[in-house]
Design a protein around this motif. Sequence first.
Motif, short mmCIF file in Angstrom:
data_model
loop_
_atom_site.label_atom_id
_atom_site.label_comp_id
_atom_site.label_asym_id
_atom_site.label_seq_id
_atom_site.Cartn_x
_atom_site.Cartn_y
_atom_site.Cartn_z
N ASN A 1 4.07 -20.18 -12.05
CA ASN A 1 2.79 -20.58 -12.66
C ASN A 1 1.99 -21.50 -11.74
O ASN A 1 0.77 -21.38 -11.63
N LEU A 2 2.68 -22.44 -11.09
CA LEU A 2 1.98 -23.33 -10.16
C LEU A 2 1.41 -22.56 -8.98
O LEU A 2 0.29 -22.82 -8.54
N ILE A 3 2.19 -21.62 -8.46
CA ILE A 3 1.72 -20.82 -7.34
C ILE A 3 0.49 -20.02 -7.76
O ILE A 3 -0.50 -19.95 -7.02
N LEU A 4 0.53 -19.42 -8.96
CA LEU A 4 -0.64 -18.69 -9.46
C LEU A 4 -1.84 -19.62 -9.59
O LEU A 4 -2.95 -19.27 -9.20
N LEU A 5 -1.61 -20.81 -10.16
CA LEU A 5 -2.70 -21.77 -10.31
C LEU A 5 -3.27 -22.15 -8.95
O LEU A 5 -4.49 -22.22 -8.78
N SER A 6 -2.42 -22.37 -7.98
CA SER A 6 -2.89 -22.76 -6.65
C SER A 6 -3.72 -21.64 -6.01
O SER A 6 -4.64 -21.91 -5.25
N GLU A 7 -3.41 -20.40 -6.34
CA GLU A 7 -4.15 -19.27 -5.77
C GLU A 7 -5.54 -19.11 -6.36
O GLU A 7 -6.38 -18.42 -5.79
N PHE A 8 -5.81 -19.74 -7.51
CA PHE A 8 -7.14 -19.67 -8.12
C PHE A 8 -8.14 -20.61 -7.45
O PHE A 8 -9.32 -20.56 -7.74
N THR A 9 -7.66 -21.46 -6.58
CA THR A 9 -8.54 -22.41 -5.92
C THR A 9 -9.36 -21.70 -4.86
O THR A 9 -8.80 -21.17 -3.90
N GLU A 10 -10.67 -21.68 -5.06
CA GLU A 10 -11.53 -20.98 -4.10
C GLU A 10 -11.66 -21.72 -2.78
O GLU A 10 -11.62 -21.12 -1.73
N LYS A 11 -11.83 -23.02 -2.84
CA LYS A 11 -11.97 -23.83 -1.64
C LYS A 11 -10.97 -24.98 -1.70
O LYS A 11 -11.33 -26.11 -1.99
N PRO A 12 -9.69 -24.69 -1.43
CA PRO A 12 -8.70 -25.77 -1.54
C PRO A 12 -8.91 -26.84 -0.48
O PRO A 12 -9.22 -26.54 0.67
N THR A 13 -8.75 -28.07 -0.89
CA THR A 13 -8.84 -29.18 0.06
C THR A 13 -7.47 -29.36 0.71
O THR A 13 -6.45 -28.87 0.20
N THR A 14 -7.42 -30.10 1.79
CA THR A 14 -6.15 -30.40 2.44
C THR A 14 -5.23 -31.13 1.47
O THR A 14 -4.03 -30.84 1.39
N THR A 15 -5.77 -32.07 0.72
CA THR A 15 -4.97 -32.84 -0.23
C THR A 15 -4.37 -31.93 -1.30
O THR A 15 -3.18 -32.04 -1.62
N LEU A 16 -5.16 -31.03 -1.83
CA LEU A 16 -4.66 -30.11 -2.85
C LEU A 16 -3.58 -29.19 -2.26
O LEU A 16 -2.55 -28.95 -2.89
N MET A 17 -3.79 -28.71 -1.06
CA MET A 17 -2.78 -27.85 -0.43
C MET A 17 -1.49 -28.62 -0.18
O MET A 17 -0.39 -28.08 -0.35
N MET A 18 -1.59 -29.88 0.20
CA MET A 18 -0.40 -30.71 0.42
C MET A 18 0.33 -30.95 -0.91
O MET A 18 1.55 -30.99 -0.94
N PHE A 19 -0.42 -31.12 -1.97
CA PHE A 19 0.17 -31.29 -3.30
C PHE A 19 0.96 -30.04 -3.69
O PHE A 19 2.13 -30.13 -4.07
N TRP A 20 0.34 -28.85 -3.56
CA TRP A 20 1.05 -27.61 -3.90
C TRP A 20 2.27 -27.42 -3.01
O TRP A 20 3.34 -27.03 -3.48
N ALA A 21 2.14 -27.69 -1.72
CA ALA A 21 3.27 -27.53 -0.79
C ALA A 21 4.39 -28.50 -1.15
O ALA A 21 5.58 -28.14 -1.09
N GLY A 22 4.04 -29.71 -1.53
CA GLY A 22 5.05 -30.70 -1.92
C GLY A 22 5.81 -30.27 -3.16
O GLY A 22 7.02 -30.42 -3.25
N ASN B 1 17.29 -23.20 -14.06
CA ASN B 1 16.85 -22.32 -12.98
C ASN B 1 15.72 -21.40 -13.42
O ASN B 1 14.74 -21.22 -12.70
N GLU B 2 15.85 -20.80 -14.60
CA GLU B 2 14.80 -19.91 -15.10
C GLU B 2 13.53 -20.69 -15.41
O GLU B 2 12.43 -20.23 -15.12
N GLU B 3 13.69 -21.86 -15.99
CA GLU B 3 12.54 -22.71 -16.32
C GLU B 3 11.81 -23.11 -15.04
O GLU B 3 10.58 -23.04 -14.96
N VAL B 4 12.54 -23.51 -14.03
CA VAL B 4 11.94 -23.92 -12.76
C VAL B 4 11.25 -22.74 -12.09
O VAL B 4 10.13 -22.86 -11.60
N LYS B 5 11.91 -21.58 -12.07
CA LYS B 5 11.30 -20.40 -11.46
C LYS B 5 9.99 -20.04 -12.15
O LYS B 5 8.99 -19.74 -11.51
N SER B 6 10.01 -20.08 -13.48
CA SER B 6 8.82 -19.75 -14.25
C SER B 6 7.69 -20.74 -13.96
O SER B 6 6.54 -20.35 -13.73
N TYR B 7 8.02 -22.02 -13.97
CA TYR B 7 7.01 -23.05 -13.71
C TYR B 7 6.50 -22.93 -12.28
O TYR B 7 5.30 -23.02 -12.04
#
Length: 142
Positions: free
Chosen positions: A112-133, A103-109
Motif C-alpha cells: 500500500n505504501l509503494i502504491l501511495l508513493s507511486e501516486f506522487t506526480e512530482k516527488p520531492t527528495t524528502t518524500l522519496m527519502m521517506f518512502w525509501a526509509g 509478515n502478511e500485515e507488513v507485506k500488505s502495508y
Amino acid sequence: MFELAYRSVAKNNISKQDISDILESANKFNLDNKITGCLVFYDNYFIQILEGDRKKVKDIFSKIAKDPRHYSVKILSEGLKEERFFPEWNMAYANFDKGENANEEVKSYANNLILLSEFTEKPTTTLMMFWAGISRIIKSPV
C-alpha cells in the motif's frame, strides 16, 4: 511549505503506552500548528515526515530529537515544496507487532505504501527519502 523526514531507534523499553502518549501529544500539537505528516513505527524504528511552516516544523523536530524514548535520530532529508502530500493527515501512524500474521500485515502495508508513493506526480527528495526509509526498515530490519 517545508518538509522534513527523519528516522530514529526506539529505546528497548519503549511501551505501547509510550507510543500512545507520543501520538496524543503529536496530534494535538500538529493540529494546533497546521503540521501534517506520517509516522511509521516498526521493529523498534521510527520514521517520520513532517510538513508545514518551516519554523514550526524545525521547532517540533528539535523537541522530537531530544525525546529520551529514542536515539540515533537522523535527518534523512529536508526542503521546500509547493504543496502537502499528507493534507488530510494530522499524523498518520502505522505499527506492526511481530505476531504470527505480522509478515502478511507488513507485506500488505508495504504494498500500500509503494502504491501511495507511486501516486506522487512530482516527488520531492524528502518524500522519496521517506518512502525509501520505510521500505528499508520493513523489508530488511537491521
